[in-house]
Design an enzyme around this catalytic site. Structure first.
Site, PDB file in Angstrom:
ATOM      1  N   ASP A 154      -1.481  -4.984  11.242  1.00  0.00           N
ATOM      2  CA  ASP A 154      -1.760  -5.565   9.921  1.00  0.00           C
ATOM      3  C   ASP A 154      -1.192  -6.977   9.809  1.00  0.00           C
ATOM      4  O   ASP A 154      -0.485  -7.306   8.852  1.00  0.00           O
ATOM      5  CB  ASP A 154      -1.198  -4.666   8.825  1.00  0.00           C
TER       6      ASP A 154
ATOM      7  N   GLY B  25       4.284   1.307  -1.206  1.00  0.00           N
ATOM      8  CA  GLY B  25       5.450   1.239  -2.056  1.00  0.00           C
ATOM      9  C   GLY B  25       5.691  -0.166  -2.568  1.00  0.00           C
ATOM     10  O   GLY B  25       4.907  -1.078  -2.324  1.00  0.00           O
TER      11      GLY B  25
ATOM     12  N   GLY C  67       0.796  -1.215   0.000  1.00  0.00           N
ATOM     13  CA  GLY C  67       0.000   0.000   0.000  1.00  0.00           C
ATOM     14  C   GLY C  67       0.828   1.265   0.000  1.00  0.00           C
ATOM     15  O   GLY C  67       0.339   2.334  -0.359  1.00  0.00           O
TER      16      GLY C  67
END
Length: 690
Positions: free
Chosen positions: A484, A371, A369
């Site tokens: 995450d 790079g 998200g």
């Protein structure tokens, strides 16, 4: 409903937004590049503006049981998301009794699929601000989202209907524009109820130049659309009501106006906000001319941008040598850059560019998200992974510094090691140890590659990931929440040992903090329900994500895809819970593992996954306890507590694979803690989508 109307911002739909960096000239260069990208039709997420919030209204009454209502709310909106991403519309209901929540979401037909997802994600983050109210709705520039305790999906109008007008004034003769806009709005609202394209009609009209004192002919653009849950007669009543409201409220002064009703939207503007249905038809010459003009302008802008970036890069390098880099930063980033440049963490930008063969696509390992990641070989022969973060916005700068500061402070065998970074070039780079077997998802969800993950390796991944999280939560110098955890962020070394990666979303806690209130970020399907609803972050959110990951590892199934792919029409969580209650969990064990482990070992891993994925955060065990359950001394003799029902279950789908929103499944109450539990399944990232 109590209205929480947002200030009307300037019209921003489909315009590239201005980006900010530490150096003003760099911002100009980057913005010019975005203009070129937009002009050439590039689909660049970085150039998509955040949708404008037009109006938000919340019910005056509150839910009788806010916690139970919250769980049903999350379930309903995630069910809607599954359909909105497929077709631009979704309606659903879940829960039982007073805890039932109905919902409806729709994007207007002129939005592209990408813009639709962005718009829905933004509305999905904002609408929970209405809770614990038992109803609420939000209109954004391009989409609508609503929830309520009663089934409102067939409602065309209600007491919260309103009009929103631009606070600017018409630049041309107001009388002529008002006449053209009025006629146009009447035309599109008459056409919408009979339109085959989901009750959608859009058109434009110009006033007569001769009739205007100024001689200028303003053009009006208008569109009308009803929600797909209405029938034609209800749609006709809705657009007629919205039409009268917007014409009587906004014209003749406002150059833009919206009629916002429970079942439809009517809009007019001086801007061509919709996508013309016959774009380019009969206008080949004009289109070609415009294309040539865009190419010429883009070429000029590109040249200016490249020179600007080269100039800024030169200045940055010069200032770096002089010890003056980013002295004008007021947010502490300048000090961070100087500290990194003087430390052993610093790499030369040119060295990393050469190591990756000019960031060759052949060396690209993956796309995230924030790079891309490339494999590189340093002059001394070391293999590294280079994460390429463009310095486009302050948010990206914060992302970079956050990752450097956090990861450089933690060292553990199950965490990816940060070797250093580069801060002297036109973009920022992170350098990690290279792991040859990439990420867990590349193996786990591939029918052929998953055979490399035998039981011994999968169990080591389950335990190693738990140990890494336990270190982050309680053993490192700073208490860190990853935010995450998912299969693609678990990297594997040459022996398939796990290492947790991607700390870009991580947050650290102070000693006396119990939770953080933060913007929503992460990957839907792995995000804890209490975090989605309230945005309050604790380590329990990581534990929930870990639980979902464990259940994916032991079943070999991807959680957020299982609703559509399951022959039973249930989510992975629903399927596991049903088999747990029936005592048949072994039927869900990945067939590749059937002869490789004992039933006792497999059921213990299932059990731990369910304990971590419980709806109530207070019932989820801490990660140190999870490690003890899985691999502690005499762990086989430890009796595990009975898990309570996980959230997001019983999401049934029809034969065509779509969620059946007409008959929402009942939410249940856990017998052990009386906590509300219910049904499921966006990277928001924002939304920070990932």
């Amino acid at each position: 409903m109590q209205r929480r109307r947002q200030p009307r911002a300037a019209h921003r739909h489909r315009r590239p937004f201005f980006l900010t960096t530490a150096a003003g000239a760099a911002a100009v260069s980057i913005h010019l590049l975005l203009l070129v990208s937009a002009a050439s039709g590039a689909d660049d997420d970085a150039a998509v503006a955040t949708p404008v919030i037009l109006d938000m209204a919340c019910a005056a009454t509150q839910a009788a049981d806010p916690e139970a209502f919250d769980v049903s709310f999350v379930t309903t909106l995630e069910m809607i998301y599954q359909n909105v991403t497929r077709s631009g519309f979704g309606a659903a209901g879940s829960g039982a009794g007073n805890n039932t929540v109905f919902g409806l979401g729709q994007c207007l037909s002129y939005l592209s699929p990408t813009d639709c997802q962005l718009c829905y994600a933004q509305s999905r983050v904002k609408l929970p601000h209405c809770l614990p109210a038992d109803g609420g709705r939000i209109f954004l520039d391009g989409c609508f989202l609503r929830y309520g305790a009663d089934n409102f999906t067939a409602a065309a109008t209600d007491a919260s209907d309103t009009a929103v007008c631009s606070n600017a004034t018409v630049a041309t003769d107001s009388t002529g524009f008002a006449a053209a806009a009025t006629e146009l709005v009447r035309n599109v609202t008459a056409a919408a109820p009979a339109a085959k394209d989901y009750y959608y009609a859009a058109s434009s009209a110009s006033a007569s130049a001769a009739a205007l004192p100024s001689g200028r002919a303003p053009t009006a653009y208008a569109a009308a659309q009803c929600w797909r849950s209405l029938n034609a007669s209800a749609c006709a009543a809705c657009v007629a009501s919205a039409r009268d409201r917007v014409l009587n409220t906004c014209l003749p002064a406002a150059p833009e106006g919206y009629g916002l009703n429970a079942g439809c939207v009517v809009r007019y503007s001086t801007q061509p906000f919709y996508l013309p249905a016959n774009a380019g038809a009969g206008a080949g010459g004009a289109s070609s001319g415009r294309r040539i003009a865009v190419i010429v302008v883009a070429s000029i802008f590109s040249a200016i941008a490249v020179m600007g970036i080269a100039f800024i890069w030169t200045r940055m390098r010069s200032r770096s040598r002089d010890g003056l880099l980013h002295d004008d930063d007021m947010d502490g980033s300048g000090e961070m850059i100087r500290a990194i440049a003087a430390s052993q963490l610093s790499f030369k930008y040119g060295e990393l560019r050469a190591a990756t063969d000019e960031f060759s696509q052949m060396n690209k390992l993956g796309q995230g998200g924030y790079g891309s990641v490339y494999k590189g070989v340093l002059p001394d022969g070391r293999e590294v992974a280079v994460k390429r973060l463009f310095f486009h916005t302050r948010q990206w700068a914060e992302q970079f510094f956050n990752e450097v500061k956090l990861v450089s402070q933690v060292q553990h065998k199950n965490l990816v090691k940060l070797l250093g970074c580069s801060v002297e070039g036109p973009e920022s780079l992170l350098v990690y140890e290279y792991l040859c077997n990439t990420s867990l998802d590349h193996y786990l969800f591939d029918a052929f590659k998953k055979t490399a993950l035998d039981w011994e390796r999968r169990f080591e991944i389950v335990v190693g990931t738990a140990e890494g999280l336990s270190y982050l939560h309680s053993a490192s110098e700073v208490r860190i929440i990853h935010r995450d955890i998912k299969a693609s962020n678990i990297l594997l070394d040459e022996r398939f040992r796990p290492k947790i990666a991607d700390f870009g979303l991580a947050r650290n806690f102070m000693e006396d903090q119990s939770h953080l209130s933060t913007g929503l970020a992460g990957t839907f399907g792995y995000m804890a329900p209490e975090y989605i609803v309230h945005g309050q972050l604790t380590e329990k959110a990581d534990i929930y994500s870990y639980g979902v990951l464990v259940l994916e590892i032991v079943t070999g199934r991807k959680s957020h895809n299982s609703v559509a792919s399951s022959t039973e029409g249930l989510s992975l969580m629903a399927l596991i819970w049903r088999h747990y209650n029936a005592g048949t969990l072994m039927e869900l064990l990945d067939p590749n593992l059937r002869e490789q482990c004992t039933e006792e070992d497999a059921l213990r891993v299932f059990h731990v996954g369910l304990l971590c994925a419980q709806a109530s955060p207070n019932l989820r065990p801490p990660m140190w306890k999870v490690v003890e359950m899985l691999s502690g001394r005499d762990h086989h003799k430890v009796v595990l507590p009975r898990p309570t029902q996980p959230p997001f279950i019983n999401v049934k789908v029809s034969k065509n694979g779509k969620s059946d929103g007409s008959s929402g499944s009942a939410s249940l109450m856990s017998n052990s803690d009386k906590s509300p539990l219910s049904l499921n399944q966006l990277s928001v990232s924002g939304v920070q989508a990932r």
